[in-house]
Write a protein that holds these residues in place. Structure first.
Motif, PDB file in Angstrom:
ATOM      1  N   GLY A 287      16.041 -11.630 -28.915  1.00 49.73           N
ATOM      2  CA  GLY A 287      15.465 -11.495 -27.581  1.00 49.73           C
ATOM      3  C   GLY A 287      14.459 -12.570 -27.234  1.00 49.73           C
ATOM      4  O   GLY A 287      14.009 -12.648 -26.103  1.00 49.73           O
TER       5      GLY A 287
ATOM      6  N   VAL B  53       7.251 -19.284 -22.403  1.00 48.70           N
ATOM      7  CA  VAL B  53       8.259 -18.601 -21.602  1.00 48.70           C
ATOM      8  C   VAL B  53       8.695 -17.326 -22.304  1.00 48.70           C
ATOM      9  O   VAL B  53       8.676 -17.235 -23.524  1.00 48.70           O
ATOM     10  N   MET B  54       9.059 -16.346 -21.493  1.00 50.84           N
ATOM     11  CA  MET B  54       9.547 -15.090 -22.064  1.00 50.84           C
ATOM     12  C   MET B  54      10.922 -14.770 -21.505  1.00 50.84           C
ATOM     13  O   MET B  54      11.365 -15.354 -20.524  1.00 50.84           O
ATOM     14  N   ASN B  55      11.551 -13.834 -22.161  1.00 47.97           N
ATOM     15  CA  ASN B  55      12.869 -13.382 -21.761  1.00 47.97           C
ATOM     16  C   ASN B  55      12.718 -12.139 -20.900  1.00 47.97           C
ATOM     17  O   ASN B  55      12.307 -11.095 -21.367  1.00 47.97           O
TER      18      ASN B  55
ATOM     19  N   ALA C   7      19.064 -14.510 -13.295  1.00 49.64           N
ATOM     20  CA  ALA C   7      18.983 -15.923 -12.963  1.00 49.64           C
ATOM     21  C   ALA C   7      19.562 -16.733 -14.093  1.00 49.64           C
ATOM     22  O   ALA C   7      18.905 -17.052 -15.053  1.00 49.64           O
TER      23      ALA C   7
ATOM     24  N   LYS D  53      20.153 -21.569 -20.374  1.00 46.71           N
ATOM     25  CA  LYS D  53      19.386 -21.102 -19.217  1.00 46.71           C
ATOM     26  C   LYS D  53      18.476 -22.242 -18.793  1.00 46.71           C
ATOM     27  O   LYS D  53      17.756 -22.792 -19.610  1.00 46.71           O
TER      28      LYS D  53
ATOM     29  N   VAL E 258      12.980 -16.427 -26.596  1.00 49.32           N
ATOM     30  CA  VAL E 258      13.503 -17.615 -25.951  1.00 49.32           C
ATOM     31  C   VAL E 258      13.390 -18.787 -26.918  1.00 49.32           C
ATOM     32  O   VAL E 258      12.367 -18.937 -27.586  1.00 49.32           O
TER      33      VAL E 258
ATOM     34  N   SER F 227      16.913 -23.818 -22.095  1.00 51.57           N
ATOM     35  CA  SER F 227      16.488 -22.828 -23.069  1.00 51.57           C
ATOM     36  C   SER F 227      17.626 -21.835 -23.260  1.00 51.57           C
ATOM     37  O   SER F 227      18.625 -21.890 -22.553  1.00 51.57           O
TER      38      SER F 227
ATOM     39  N   ILE G 120      18.442 -17.622 -25.038  1.00 55.03           N
ATOM     40  CA  ILE G 120      17.853 -16.408 -25.578  1.00 55.03           C
ATOM     41  C   ILE G 120      18.555 -16.076 -26.885  1.00 55.03           C
ATOM     42  O   ILE G 120      19.781 -15.981 -26.932  1.00 55.03           O
TER      43      ILE G 120
ATOM     44  N   THR H 170      14.666 -23.014 -13.192  1.00 54.02           N
ATOM     45  CA  THR H 170      14.829 -21.893 -12.270  1.00 54.02           C
ATOM     46  C   THR H 170      13.476 -21.297 -11.911  1.00 54.02           C
ATOM     47  O   THR H 170      13.164 -21.078 -10.751  1.00 54.02           O
ATOM     48  N   ASN H 171      12.681 -21.008 -12.905  1.00 55.97           N
ATOM     49  CA  ASN H 171      11.389 -20.382 -12.643  1.00 55.97           C
ATOM     50  C   ASN H 171      10.222 -21.272 -13.033  1.00 55.97           C
ATOM     51  O   ASN H 171       9.084 -20.934 -12.770  1.00 55.97           O
ATOM     52  N   PHE H 172      10.512 -22.386 -13.657  1.00 57.45           N
ATOM     53  CA  PHE H 172       9.413 -23.206 -14.134  1.00 57.45           C
ATOM     54  C   PHE H 172       9.629 -24.628 -13.671  1.00 57.45           C
ATOM     55  O   PHE H 172       9.732 -24.878 -12.480  1.00 57.45           O
TER      56      PHE H 172
ATOM     57  N   ALA I 102      16.531 -13.664 -17.902  1.00 58.74           N
ATOM     58  CA  ALA I 102      15.949 -14.785 -17.166  1.00 58.74           C
ATOM     59  C   ALA I 102      14.806 -15.355 -17.996  1.00 58.74           C
ATOM     60  O   ALA I 102      14.090 -14.608 -18.662  1.00 58.74           O
ATOM     61  N   VAL I 103      14.667 -16.668 -17.951  1.00 60.68           N
ATOM     62  CA  VAL I 103      13.600 -17.312 -18.708  1.00 60.68           C
ATOM     63  C   VAL I 103      12.433 -17.556 -17.748  1.00 60.68           C
ATOM     64  O   VAL I 103      12.578 -18.255 -16.748  1.00 60.68           O
ATOM     65  N   VAL I 104      11.310 -16.929 -18.037  1.00 63.52           N
ATOM     66  CA  VAL I 104      10.204 -16.844 -17.088  1.00 63.52           C
ATOM     67  C   VAL I 104       8.925 -17.377 -17.743  1.00 63.52           C
ATOM     68  O   VAL I 104       8.604 -16.980 -18.865  1.00 63.52           O
ATOM     69  N   PRO I 105       8.209 -18.281 -17.061  1.00 58.59           N
ATOM     70  CA  PRO I 105       6.966 -18.783 -17.647  1.00 58.59           C
ATOM     71  C   PRO I 105       5.861 -17.736 -17.574  1.00 58.59           C
ATOM     72  O   PRO I 105       5.845 -16.908 -16.662  1.00 58.59           O
TER      73      PRO I 105
ATOM     74  N   ARG J 126      10.061 -18.408  -7.322  1.00 56.33           N
ATOM     75  CA  ARG J 126      10.151 -18.371  -8.772  1.00 56.33           C
ATOM     76  C   ARG J 126       9.536 -17.085  -9.291  1.00 56.33           C
ATOM     77  O   ARG J 126       8.704 -16.469  -8.627  1.00 56.33           O
ATOM     78  N   ILE J 127       9.960 -16.713 -10.464  1.00 53.21           N
ATOM     79  CA  ILE J 127       9.393 -15.520 -11.097  1.00 53.21           C
ATOM     80  C   ILE J 127       8.479 -15.999 -12.209  1.00 53.21           C
ATOM     81  O   ILE J 127       8.852 -16.894 -12.981  1.00 53.21           O
TER      82      ILE J 127
END
Lengths: 771, 178, 92
Positions: free
Chosen positions: A745, B68-70, A363, A724, A747, A739, A741, A728-730, B74-77, B110-111
């Protein structure tokens, strides 16, 4: 067979081809007869291709129409019919008709049948060699009208008899025959470094720019050029000796080379004086006949050190985090001690759950990136990527082999170099792959520039001004998304330049200027940015009037004195417009502030250079892509944040004495003569700053024409980051634009300058209220 | 390629076959522990299970958004489920895991990562065995619970993450409050 | 007669495969090399440099280049770079 899936690309291609046809026609209209036959051929091919495609899809009206058009063009190609100015005008109309017909097929609407009939009749008449009777169209003597409007081509007026071809009349003499007695000029020797392309500069663009100053004659200095089989295409081996025959001041010539001064050897000498070699010049001097170069044995021009090969190897410690980020996907480690779930099940042997995992989507949607859409990619770009993937695989197997060896024989220090080499090769592969993948999204700016010849052509008539459009650097590439978003601001600036910048003929005459005004569009790469210049030689910004208006609107205090630049900047102020009256061309409503805001939203900047009486140039600076950004890493407390490099004015160590509070409210910092508001990042983000930091730093950032000092704990390096979206996810978070990376690794969050300004302001207001 | 298989930890327990008295497609659920309680979610929503690793905090968000993590680019909460369900906070242990799930809502998918105490097992359940949540649950969870099911005399709470993790629920706390 | 079709773009980043092709053309072709530039639209200095080296080596080997479908921008680039003569691209 279902053809519908081919329809969209068909229309897309047709519109592109029509654009090209229009460009060819406008070039002919502008009196540019170079490659006349080529142009007619190219126009013919457009009609032919559209005919073929339309036949396939069963658009019979378009097939019929293009068939007639093709017949006429074929006759022009073999010379039995002439490409007259009148014909150009008619063909331009057929472009419009074809666009209309295609759009009608695409959108399921109806094309304008009258126009189709009218133009078909004219085509038929021309094909039959009849004189064109045109009752519908307004101008009574079309040919003459057209010719009069030809900018700066008085001969063309006489030539505009219906049956005259362009070629014999306005053909510019080929350069080689240009008069040699043109007295003054410059002799330039230009030897770019071998990595000039890598620095984002193209000598061709520079020579093109030089040629705009006047006629040039170039000799290529090819002594260092190896045989074709050992050429490294990325490396420049050539130099150029150029005779510029133009009475221009030296700094104007220097300006052309300004961007490459540090990457090239440039010597500029007066043309006449060139017989004796200039002190630290130069390989070649002019002989008696300036048309010829006498090549003297070169005083060795120091060649910059080769920047290819080993030098490209980056020290392992230097490996750019971004390059590593992509492959650094830590494998999931097995957990050593699995906790026994309380209700240890009795039924089946332990096994992984059978789950249909959905493949993780990469994503990486760019902010505001277009969801759908397609892109046509040259096969060469794909091939280049395939090559690079091949190299990557080789590197991978090399490293794999290495690890097997280590497993078998143990690690010895002597092997370290091999590991380092392998890793730097990996780094290089990854970087090149990334660059090439990015190139897939890159399109030449000509896609945006293409509409301007027609626009300028039409508007100049409407405005009754004589305007010549000069486009250069149209092959400069930028990201498709940026390209799409810059279109409207560009049109606005061009319209503005035509409408307000360039004067009507009488005013130009009164000012002692040539009747024909020049609008210049130029684009080039500089660093990681694309620069687009929109310049004209019009009246320039009337500073007194701008200032008066600004005072009247209360934007500037009555006694406040402003520098020229500050006055120019005023036209970007919201609601500011100095046009005496609103015209159809630039319209009402959209002001320069909107243009500037649009460009800012793309992470770019807009500057203005203007000299009264001489003209105005707008300089747009844009990132090449929206998914990669040059950035500065900053630290607050435990966190690393990313600042767009473009927004940073300067960074400095805070001198505590210069930090003060105004009336217990906003914190300000004395920056030379100014006081700028200070934002403490830890406060607006509610995070702890470093408990002890003797020397906090202030990063001065600029946005919306305002400067603010951002107080942070530390500055880390600068690097490119891949953006990024957080959405997308938040979700969207105030003060953050996205954000990225980092190399390790993790964020890191990208700061949104506009958002920070607002948050800072709110914080101060609240404090003020509480105080 | 099965992403889950390669990332899942071996601790996941054997599949329970918990009742076949109801006709209908069997659904699978992954259960996990939180403060001594066993919860579960539709296993088709699970993408993978990862060890807890530090995340990047997001300023001015609700406390249960850890950051958030990687996730492979992908940046994911990452949501702390203890905090989300108002269960007392507890230090993370080596068993603490992040369950990466798909959440639907707001017209998109969303992930997200959800931090739980430990993963438990996988159950095969017939939908008929799931009973709707009681009107009032002790922890005020009714909006987040899809249903209850009893397995081996124990009560399993099936959570509805779509309702629990809406964008609204991720709402930002008021910025620059202090 | 040997035929050499040039791609749409001859820009610095896309030249590596081209260099090989051109070399092969040089080795394989008899006296006249037909250069088909009808697709060629975008060139930069690096692209022209490669063509120039090719033309120079071809001439050294006694071979002749014949151009087809040259677009005016390419001709203009050759002129600006002082390559028209070597490339035998002296306008139309």
């Amino acid at each position: 067979m279902d053809l519908t899936e081919f329809l969209a690309p068909f229309f897309e291609e047709c519109f592109e081809m029509l654009q090209q046809m229009e460009g060819d026609l406008l070039a002919l209209d502008g009196g540019d007869t170079s490659g006349m036959a080529e142009r007619i051929g190219s126009i013919f091919r457009v009609a032919h291709s559209i005919k073929g495609g339309a036949g396939t899809f069963g658009f019979s009206r378009i097939t019929e129409y293009t068939h007639k058009l093709e017949a006429l063009l074929d006759a022009m190609r073999d010379g039995s019919r002439q490409m007259t100015p009148e014909a150009v005008r008619v063909l331009l109309e057929t472009v419009d008709v074809l666009r209309d017909m295609l759009a009608a097929e695409r959108d399921g609407t109806t094309a304008n049948a009258d126009e189709i009939e009218r133009t078909l009749t004219i085509i038929r008449q021309m094909l039959n060699g009849e004189s064109i009777a045109e009752p519908v169209s307004a101008p009574a003597q079309p040919a003459a009208v057209l010719a009069e409007d030809l900018p700066g081509e008085p001969e063309a007026v006489e030539a505009a008899m219906p049956d005259d071809a362009f070629e014999p009349v306005v053909a510019a003499p080929p350069f080689e025959e240009s008069p040699l007695e043109d007295p003054p000029g410059w002799h330039v020797v230009f030897r770019p470094g071998d990595d000039i392309a890598g620095q984002g500069s193209d000598p061709l663009r520079i020579l093109r720019e030089l040629a705009q100053l006047g006629p040039v004659q170039t000799r290529v200095l090819d002594d260092d050029l190896p045989p074709v089989h050992s050429i490294n295409p990325r490396r420049n081996y050539l130099g150029w000796a150029i005779a510029l025959r133009a009475d221009v001041p030296r700094d104007q010539v220097e300006d052309v080379f300004a961007w490459v001064m540090d990457q090239a050897e440039v010597s500029i000498e007066p043309l006449g004086a060139g017989v004796e070699p200039a002190p630290e010049a130069d390989a070649s001097v002019w002989g008696e006949s300036p048309a010829e170069f006498v090549s003297a044995e070169p005083t060795p021009v120091p060649t910059p050190p080769a920047r290819v090969g080993p030098d490209e190897v980056v020290r392992p410690g230097d490996v750019s985090p971004q390059a590593v980020a992509a492959p650094a996907q830590p494998a999931a480690k097995p957990t050593p001690a699995a906790p026994a779930p309380a209700p240890a099940s009795a039924s089946a042997p332990a096994q992984a759950p059978t789950v249909h995992a959905v493949p993780a989507r990469a994503a990486a949607a760019a902010p505001g990136g277009d969801a759908g859409g397609s892109i046509r990619v040259g096969i060469d770009k794909v091939d280049a990527i395939i090559d690079l993937v091949g190299e990557l695989v080789i590197t991978q197997s090399m490293l794999g082999q290495f690890s097997e060896e280590v497993e078998r024989d143990g690690f010895e220090v002597s092997m370290l170099q091999r590991l380092k080499d392998g890793l730097s090769q990996l780094e290089r592969n990854t970087r090149e792959l990334q660059e090439n993948v990015m190139r897939i999204r890159m399109l030449p700016i000509s896609v945006a520039f293409n509409r301007f010849p027609r626009l300028v052509h039409d508007l100049s008539r409407q405005l009754g001004k004589q305007i010549e459009l000069k486009i250069s650097g149209e092959n400069t590439e930028l990201d498709k998304t940026v390209l799409e978003k810059i279109g409207d601001p560009l049109v606005h600036l061009v319209r503005n330049a035509l409408d307000h910048g360039l004067e009507p003929v009488d005013e130009r005459r009164a000012a002692g200027k040539p009747d024909t005004g020049t609008l210049r569009l130029n684009a080039y790469h500089k660093g990681g940015n694309i620069i687009i210049e929109i310049g004209e030689d019009g009246r320039g910004i009337n500073k007194a009037r701008v200032l008066a208006k600004a005072r009247e609107k209360g934007l500037v205090g009555a006694d406040e004195q402003l520098s020229d630049d500050r006055i120019h900047e005023l036209i970007f102020a919201p609601g500011f417009s100095t046009a005496e009256q609103v015209t159809d061309i630039s319209g009402r409503g959209v002001g320069m502030d909107v243009v500037k805001r649009n460009i800012h939203a793309l992470g770019g900047g807009l500057e203005i250079r203007s000299a009264e009486g001489k003209g105005t140039t707008f300089v747009i600076r844009l990132p090449l892509t929206l998914s990669i950004m040059d950035s500065q890493l900053v630290v607050v407390g435990e966190q690393t944040y990313i600042l767009p490099l473009m927004s940073i004015v300067e960074s400095l160590q805070i001198a505590p004495d210069f930090l003060s509070r105004v009336a217990g409210r906003a914190e300000v910092y004395k920056l030379r003569e100014d006081y700028i508001p200070v934002i403490r990042l830890n406060r607006i983000f509610n995070i702890p700053a470093r408990a002890v930091n003797e020397r906090p730093l202030l990063v001065v950032i600029e946005g919306d024409g305002q400067k603010v000092g951002l107080m942070i704990d530390d500055l880390l390096g600068q690097q490119q980051v891949v953006i990024k979206s957080l959405e997308t996810n938040f979700r969207r978070i105030e003060g953050l634009s996205g954000s990225t990376i980092l190399g390790d690794g993790t964020v890191a969050l990208i700061l949104d300058i506009g958002g920070l300004f607002q948050m800072g302001r709110r914080l101060e207001n609240r404090k003020g209220a509480a105080a | 390629m099965n992403a889950l298989a390669s990332n899942a930890k071996p601790r996941v327990a054997p599949t329970h076959s918990a009742g076949d008295e109801t006709v209908g497609p069997i659904e699978q659920f992954l259960s996990f522990w939180l403060d001594g309680q066993e919860y579960a979610l539709d296993i088709l929503r699970v993408q993978e299970i990862r060890e807890w690793a530090p995340v990047t905090p997001i300023p001015n968000t609700v406390s249960y958004v850890r950051g958030v993590m990687n996730l492979r680019g992908a940046v994911v909460p990452v949501i702390d489920l203890r905090l989300r369900l108002c269960v007392p906070e507890q230090a993370y242990t080596p068993q603490t895991v992040v369950i990466v799930i798909h959440v639907r809502g707001d017209d998109r998918r969303r992930i997200m990562g959800v931090v739980v105490d430990a993963v438990a097992e996988v159950y095969d359940l017939a939908p008929g065995r799931i009973t709707p949540p009681p009107e009032v649950s002790a922890q005020g969870l009714e909006n987040h619970v899809r249903g209850l099911v009893s397995v081996d005399e124990r009560m399993l709470t099936i959570l509805d993450f779509d309702r629990m993790l809406t964008a609204e629920a991720m709402a930002v706390t008021e910025g620059a409050a202090s | 007669m040997s035929h050499c079709q040039l791609p749409e773009d001859m820009l610095v980043d896309s030249l590596s495969p081209m260099a090989l092709t051109l070399e092969a053309v040089l080795v394989d072709s008899p006296d006249t090399i037909e250069m088909d530039a009808s697709l060629l639209e975008h060139v930069d200095t690096a692209g022209m440099q490669l063509l120039y080296a090719f033309a120079r080596d071809a001439r050294r080997d006694g071979k002749t280049l014949v151009w087809h479908g040259l677009n005016p921008q390419i001709v203009d680039a050759a002129r600006l770079l002082g390559m028209s003569g070597m490339l035998a691209m002296t306008g139309h």
